[in-house]
Design a protein around this motif. Structure first.
Motif, PDB file in Angstrom:
ATOM      1  N   THR A  95       8.222 -63.338  58.399  1.00  0.00           N
ATOM      2  CA  THR A  95       9.312 -63.302  57.428  1.00  0.00           C
ATOM      3  C   THR A  95       9.858 -64.727  57.303  1.00  0.00           C
ATOM      4  O   THR A  95       9.533 -65.583  58.127  1.00  0.00           O
ATOM      5  CB  THR A  95      10.430 -62.339  57.887  1.00  0.00           C
ATOM      6  N   ALA A  99      15.858 -67.312  57.796  1.00  0.00           N
ATOM      7  CA  ALA A  99      16.722 -66.288  57.200  1.00  0.00           C
ATOM      8  C   ALA A  99      17.833 -65.847  58.149  1.00  0.00           C
ATOM      9  O   ALA A  99      18.993 -65.723  57.737  1.00  0.00           O
ATOM     10  CB  ALA A  99      15.898 -65.091  56.753  1.00  0.00           C
ATOM     11  N   ARG A 103      21.547 -66.536  56.786  1.00  0.00           N
ATOM     12  CA  ARG A 103      22.233 -65.371  56.207  1.00  0.00           C
ATOM     13  C   ARG A 103      23.745 -65.400  56.421  1.00  0.00           C
ATOM     14  O   ARG A 103      24.505 -65.252  55.461  1.00  0.00           O
ATOM     15  CB  ARG A 103      21.636 -64.072  56.750  1.00  0.00           C
ATOM     16  N   TYR A 138      19.698 -67.725  47.918  1.00  0.00           N
ATOM     17  CA  TYR A 138      19.321 -67.042  49.158  1.00  0.00           C
ATOM     18  C   TYR A 138      18.079 -66.186  48.935  1.00  0.00           C
ATOM     19  O   TYR A 138      17.129 -66.213  49.725  1.00  0.00           O
ATOM     20  CB  TYR A 138      20.460 -66.174  49.712  1.00  0.00           C
ATOM     21  N   TYR A 142      14.951 -67.065  51.144  1.00  0.00           N
ATOM     22  CA  TYR A 142      14.964 -66.343  52.409  1.00  0.00           C
ATOM     23  C   TYR A 142      14.669 -64.847  52.334  1.00  0.00           C
ATOM     24  O   TYR A 142      14.520 -64.213  53.373  1.00  0.00           O
ATOM     25  CB  TYR A 142      16.323 -66.550  53.110  1.00  0.00           C
ATOM     26  N   SER A 144      12.528 -61.593  52.061  1.00  0.00           N
ATOM     27  CA  SER A 144      11.092 -61.356  52.338  1.00  0.00           C
ATOM     28  C   SER A 144      10.532 -60.289  51.456  1.00  0.00           C
ATOM     29  O   SER A 144      11.157 -59.617  50.733  1.00  0.00           O
ATOM     30  CB  SER A 144      10.913 -60.968  53.797  1.00  0.00           C
TER      31      SER A 144
END
Length: 144
Positions: A95, A99, A103, A138, A142, A144
Motif C-alpha cells: 500500500t 499513508a 493521514r 491525499y 496515498y 490504495s
C-alpha cells in the motif's frame, strides 16, 4: 523582511484567529519556519522541527499557506519512528508507504479548514475549496 516571511507571518496570524488553534499558532512562532524557493513539496518538517515552505504553498494565498503550516506543524509533534513504521508497513502490505504517517496530518489540515470556514465567513469559500484540494491530494498520493 522578505515577502515570503510576511506571508508566513500573516498565515500564522490567521491560524491564531481560528478558535482552538492559538496553541498551534504559538508553536509555529516558536519554530523556525523557512521559505525554500527550490523545495518541490508544499512543505516539509525536518527531524529537528524546522518547517520548510516551498513556492507551491504560497500559491494558495493565506488560507492555503495556513493549511500547509497546520499540516507541517502536526508532523513536528509526531513520533519520528512513525515515519519508518509507515514506510515499512506500506512495503509489506503493498500500500502507499507514507499513508499512515500522512493521514493524521492531512486530517489536521482538514479539521482546521472546517473550523476556519465555519467561524470566519470571509474565508469560508476559500477554505472549502482548499479542503477539496487537500482531499484530492491525499487521494492521489496515498489512497490504495
Amino acid at each position: 523582511m522578505a515577502q515570503e516571511a510576511l506571508e508566513i507571518t500573516e498565515a500564522i496570524a490567521l491560524i491564531a484567529r481560528v478558535p482552538g488553534y492559538k496553541a498551534i499558532a504559538r508553536n509555529l512562532t516558536r519554530r523556525t519556519v523557512r521559505y525554500v524557493p527550490t523545495l518541490i513539496d508544499r512543505g516539509q518538517a525536518t527531524l529537528m522541527g524546522v518547517i520548510l515552505i516551498g513556492p507551491e504553498a504560497l500559491l494558495g494565498g493565506v488560507v492555503g499557506l495556513a493549511e500547509t503550516l497546520v499540516h507541517e506543524e502536526f508532523h513536528t509533534r509526531q513520533n519520528h519512528l512513525l515515519k519508518t513504521h509507515s514506510f515499512w508497513s506500506g512495503v509489506f502490505t503493498r500500500t502507499p508507504v507514507m499513508a499512515r504517517y500522512e493521514r493524521p496530518a492531512y486530517q489536521a489540515a482538514l479539521d482546521f479548514l472546517a473550523v476556519l470556514a465555519a467561524t470566519c465567513p470571509e474565508y469560508a469559500s476559500e477554505a472549502l475549496a482548499e479542503a477539496d484540494a487537500v482531499r484530492t491530494s491525499y487521494t492521489a498520493f496515498y489512497a490504495s
